[in-house]
Design a protein around this motif. Structure first.
Motif, short mmCIF file in Angstrom:
data_model
loop_
_atom_site.label_atom_id
_atom_site.label_comp_id
_atom_site.label_asym_id
_atom_site.label_seq_id
_atom_site.Cartn_x
_atom_site.Cartn_y
_atom_site.Cartn_z
N UNK A 473 0.82 -1.21 0.00
CA UNK A 473 0.00 0.00 0.00
C UNK A 473 0.85 1.27 0.00
N UNK A 474 1.91 1.29 0.81
CA UNK A 474 2.69 2.52 0.95
C UNK A 474 3.38 2.91 -0.35
N UNK A 475 4.04 1.95 -1.01
CA UNK A 475 4.74 2.32 -2.24
C UNK A 475 3.75 2.61 -3.37
N UNK A 476 2.58 1.98 -3.33
CA UNK A 476 1.56 2.28 -4.35
C UNK A 476 1.07 3.71 -4.19
N UNK A 477 0.79 4.11 -2.95
CA UNK A 477 0.29 5.46 -2.71
C UNK A 477 1.35 6.53 -3.02
N UNK A 478 2.63 6.13 -3.00
CA UNK A 478 3.68 7.08 -3.31
C UNK A 478 3.82 7.33 -4.81
N UNK A 479 3.16 6.49 -5.62
CA UNK A 479 3.21 6.66 -7.08
C UNK A 479 2.28 7.80 -7.50
N UNK A 480 2.54 8.44 -8.64
CA UNK A 480 1.76 9.62 -9.05
C UNK A 480 0.25 9.37 -9.10
N UNK A 481 -0.15 8.21 -9.61
CA UNK A 481 -1.58 7.92 -9.75
C UNK A 481 -2.07 6.90 -8.72
#
Length: 603
Positions: A473-481
């Motif tokens: 979840x954390x690295x996904x939320x750090x992505x632009x979209x």
């Protein structure tokens, strides 16, 4: 040579058998198209008659003595003949339009259904098939070869059918008009068929080689582009380009040969048609002079001759296209003839719930004649995690393939909750097993879509909960979209650890009672491996797990360790017990460079 001739003879028949199941739902549309096609033939036959009537009437007005006692031309007669010609031409054009649309719809729908059927069939073929056959050639058969069948059905099949009907009808009319002159047409047709038989077979052979060469070309391109990092890192661009150019030139050579043969056939046909027309002009002129025909009859006969010769020209023109379509059809038929080695039984079992009892009972398994597993017996209890370790080639991955029925044992049985896997519905079985490979494969699309592949009806909240449990979840939320970030082919825009965590989230969402891990942490850097191992710990909790691994830490986290070597189980027990009692296992653990205590503490 005999085999090649047999292939040439059967290629078109195999193609027709291939598309027949997809033609059945469109019988009414085909009958309608055939009906208006017959109407077009009728209008083609009628089209020259107003011209004949006008010429004979004008000839009579000029004082010609016609044997038919033709009445002189009048304004009303000329106008009515003009109107009749316009009506006939308009109705012929409308019939042709309706027939073209009908057959185009049938062709498109059949191609769409056939492509879907072939794709579904290929997806059901065993992993052994896919490992033996190169994917680019298979894709070309599904997309390009099926598309060629559709294109030829519309651009060659429909006109050829119309022209053949026209040929038969007009030949009958010409025989009624003048049996003697009609012999010229018969002789021309016989010359055409005699000259085209051998050429058609040569075109078919060349077309088959062309399609095979194009398949090899696609394989070379796909292999190079899918491994572009290695190609560039090792400076292999020129080597691969030379290989591509060689395949390209072979394909070009055969393609030019088939087109040269088709062009030669077309020009020979033109010569036959020209000679036949000249003979009819001379012979017809003489018969008009002797009173056996009227000038209108000669014009009518000459018009019919040109229309009747058109099918011969078109047959020469479309012979190459049809030969190439037959070659494509044969390639698709070859693909459909491959039997699925693993399939759902006729009376498949679908238990209401599976707990996860897995048992290998005296399993003998392998690939072809090669035996990999030799009488393996193993039982995994619900919720138990078993690490399967051992040298490369010992049969570890074969066990995982057996569990999802990518492969069936030659002897013995694999059961799930007491049900032999061969008796279970295949889709149901695979829905109850989550499989995590060394290379976590993601599909082109958003991260949300990739996680949702675990369970298609999952809500966004469930997708995000699975990602949180997998530490994604954390690295996904750090992505632009965020979750709507689109990943490239095979997830190439993410790191190996990130791809693996997304795959774990997908497996968590699936919530299957059985988990299979096939070298899930191999190739990850130490920091990523720690995070992935923690995510795997959440995935396997409460689930029966078979973990094929070379990772010492994963083996030490398991409830049991099974040592597989040369297709046989040599050791089986809790890791702590094996560590204390088995020197071979102890040496394997210590070879990692860490002590058992360090491994237990996660250092």
């Amino acid at each position: 040579m005999a085999d090649r001739l047999k292939l040439d003879t059967n290629a078109l028949a195999r193609t027709l058998r291939l598309v027949q199941p997809d033609l059945q739902p469109h019988k009414k549309l085909m009958l309608g198209g055939t009906g208006v096609l017959l109407l077009e033939v009728v209008f083609r036959v009628l089209e020259p008659w107003p011209m004949k009537i006008v010429i004979d009437a004008v000839s009579a007005s000029l004082g010609a003595d016609l044997a038919t006692n033709q009445a002189p031309a009048t304004l009303s007669l000329l106008v009515w003949c003009g109107v009749a010609l316009v009506v006939i031409v308009g109705l012929r054009a409308l019939s042709n339009y309706l027939a073209t649309v009908a057959f185009a719809l049938v062709g498109s729908r059949v191609a769409t259904a056939l492509r879907a059927r072939v794709f579904r069939h290929v997806q059901g073929l065993s992993q052994q098939f896919h490992s033996r056959n190169r994917s680019a050639d298979t894709v070309q058969r599904i997309v390009s070869d099926v598309g060629r069948l559709q294109e030829v059905a519309v651009t060659a099949g429909l006109p050829l059918l119309a022209n053949m009907l026209t040929l038969v009808v007009m030949l009958i009319v010409m025989i009624l008009l003048d049996p003697l002159l009609s012999l010229v047409v018969v002789v021309a047709m016989l010359l055409f068929f005699a000259g085209s038989a051998g050429t058609s077979k040569k075109i078919a052979v060349a077309s088959r080689k062309t399609r095979k060469g194009e398949g090899q070309l696609a394989n070379t391109a796909q292999e190079s582009l899918s491994s572009i990092k290695i190609v560039q890192a090792y400076g292999l661009e020129d080597t691969i380009a030379d290989r591509f150019s060689s395949a390209n030139n072979r394909s070009l050579k055969e393609g030019v040969k088939s087109r040269r043969l088709a062009a030669g056939l077309e020009r020979r046909t033109d010569l036959i048609v020209g000679i036949a027309t000249a003979v009819v002009l001379v012979g017809g002129g003489l018969r008009v002079m002797e009173g056996s025909m009227t000038p209108g009859d000669l014009v009518l006969f000459t018009t019919y001759l040109r229309t009747t010769m058109k099918p011969l020209r078109d047959m020469a023109k479309y012979t190459g296209r049809i030969a190439r379509a037959s070659a494509s059809g044969e390639r698709v038929a070859d693909l459909m003839d491959v039997d699925a080695e693993v399939r759902t039984p006729n009376r498949a079992v679908r238990p209401q719930k599976l707990l996860g009892w897995v048992r290998f009972d005296s399993v003998l398994a392998g690939y072809g004649k090669e035996i990999v597993l030799r009488g393996v017996t193993l039982t995994a209890r619900p919720g138990e995690m078993i690490a399967i370790i051992g040298p490369s080639g010992s049969g570890k991955s074969t066990m995982t393939s057996l569990l999802v029925r990518s492969l069936d044992p030659k002897l013995g049985e694999v059961t799930l909750d007491g049900h032999p896997l061969r008796e279970l519905d295949l889709a149901y079985l695979r829905a109850n097993v989550s499989l995590l490979h060394q290379e976590a494969v993601l599909f082109t699309g958003t991260l949300r879509e990739n996680i949702r592949y675990g369970r298609q009806d999952a809500t966004d909240e469930e997708v995000e909960a699975a990602a949180q449990a997998a530490h994604a979840h954390d690295f996904i939320m750090a992505l632009p979209e965020g979750y709507d970030t689109v990943v490239g082919e095979r997830g190439g825009t993410l790191s190996g650890g990130q791809r693996q965590r997304v795959a774990i989230a997908r497996a968590l969402l699936r919530d299957a009672p059985v988990v299979v891990l096939d070298e899930a942490t191999t190739g990850l850097d130490p920091e990523a491996a720690v995070v992935v191992l923690d995510a795997i710990g959440r995935l396997v909790q409460g689930r029966t797990t078979l973990a094929v691994t070379h990772d010492v830490e994963m083996a030490m986290r398991a409830d049991r360790v099974v040592w597989l070597e040369d297709g046989r189980i040599l050791r089986d027990g809790p890791p702590a017990q094996l560590l204390a009692e088995d020197p071979v296992f102890r040496d394997w653990v210590e070879a990692s460079g860490r002590t058992p205590d360090e491994i237990r503490r996660g250092r």
